[in-house]
Design a protein around this motif. Sequence first.
Motif, PDB file in Angstrom:
ATOM      1  N   PHE A  83      -4.451 -22.042   3.660  1.00 35.53           N
ATOM      2  CA  PHE A  83      -5.583 -22.940   3.434  1.00 35.53           C
ATOM      3  C   PHE A  83      -6.295 -23.394   4.708  1.00 35.53           C
ATOM      4  N   VAL A  84      -5.552 -23.517   5.801  1.00 36.26           N
ATOM      5  CA  VAL A  84      -6.117 -24.047   7.042  1.00 36.26           C
ATOM      6  C   VAL A  84      -5.679 -23.177   8.224  1.00 36.26           C
TER       7      VAL A  84
ATOM      8  N   GLN B 154      -9.393 -28.356   0.877  1.00 38.90           N
ATOM      9  CA  GLN B 154      -8.842 -27.521   1.946  1.00 38.90           C
ATOM     10  C   GLN B 154      -7.561 -28.114   2.521  1.00 38.90           C
TER      11      GLN B 154
ATOM     12  N   SER C 295     -10.821 -33.307   1.364  1.00 39.42           N
ATOM     13  CA  SER C 295     -11.285 -32.133   0.630  1.00 39.42           C
ATOM     14  C   SER C 295     -10.093 -31.327   0.134  1.00 39.42           C
TER      15      SER C 295
ATOM     16  N   GLU D 290     -10.158 -21.898  -9.083  1.00 39.42           N
ATOM     17  CA  GLU D 290     -10.748 -21.099  -8.007  1.00 39.42           C
ATOM     18  C   GLU D 290     -10.456 -19.611  -8.194  1.00 39.42           C
TER      19      GLU D 290
ATOM     20  N   TRP E 207      -6.506 -32.681   8.654  1.00 39.14           N
ATOM     21  CA  TRP E 207      -7.929 -33.014   8.754  1.00 39.14           C
ATOM     22  C   TRP E 207      -8.334 -33.250  10.206  1.00 39.14           C
TER      23      TRP E 207
ATOM     24  N   TRP F 190     -12.528 -29.605  -7.527  1.00 42.31           N
ATOM     25  CA  TRP F 190     -11.709 -30.664  -6.924  1.00 42.31           C
ATOM     26  C   TRP F 190     -11.990 -32.011  -7.593  1.00 42.31           C
TER      27      TRP F 190
ATOM     28  N   VAL G 146      -8.484 -29.778  11.949  1.00 43.85           N
ATOM     29  CA  VAL G 146      -9.615 -28.989  11.448  1.00 43.85           C
ATOM     30  C   VAL G 146     -10.942 -29.578  11.919  1.00 43.85           C
TER      31      VAL G 146
END
Length: 199
Positions: free
Chosen positions: A150-151, A97, A95, A26, A193, A34, A196
């Motif tokens: 990341f989140v 993320q 994912s 990335e 997850w 991924w 999010v």
Amino acid sequence: MASEEVRRRLVHAAGTGYPLVYLLGEWFGLGVGWRAVRLLLVVSSAGVLVLEALRLGGYVDWAVFDRLTRDYEEKYLAGYALYVFGMTTVALLFSAQVGVPAMLMLTIGDPISGLLGSSQLIQGGWTVLVKRWWVLLAMFGVCLVLAAPFVPLAAAAAGALAATLADGVKPVVRGSVIDDNLTIPIGAAAAMWLVVTYL
């Protein structure tokens, strides 16, 4: 004994290479997505499965197993295998993320926590291994920092809490410890997850 534990933690931290493959792709536009990490982990899991079948079947008795496994893992799947299986599960189900920070909590947060303090056996209605409160606090802080880039912060906190609980409170079922190498990444990824997706 202390140096042996440090070596084990360094091997543990070496697993950072898996999420690092994705991150370097990335950052530098290398086109390593991924999907490549998923494939790498599936291949690793297959290799580990073969090694564990040989070890548990008594076909191999390599010195490296003495360094990678603990006494209570002699007749059960070793922690290093559950480590790879846990990350593979996260890579396949989630994912990048939430998958990347969940893996980092295992590969970086867990070794730091392990070096700071070991678990104490508590017996009562439940038999569990529990770490001291300040080690748990350190684990939470490290995991929060790892996940925050990341989140959203709420998701990072949820993931850090899940990883801390998995690392710090381990049930013992029929003499077998529920290994946090499996529960840290899966629990952390699931918690992030959920936040999010729904919050």
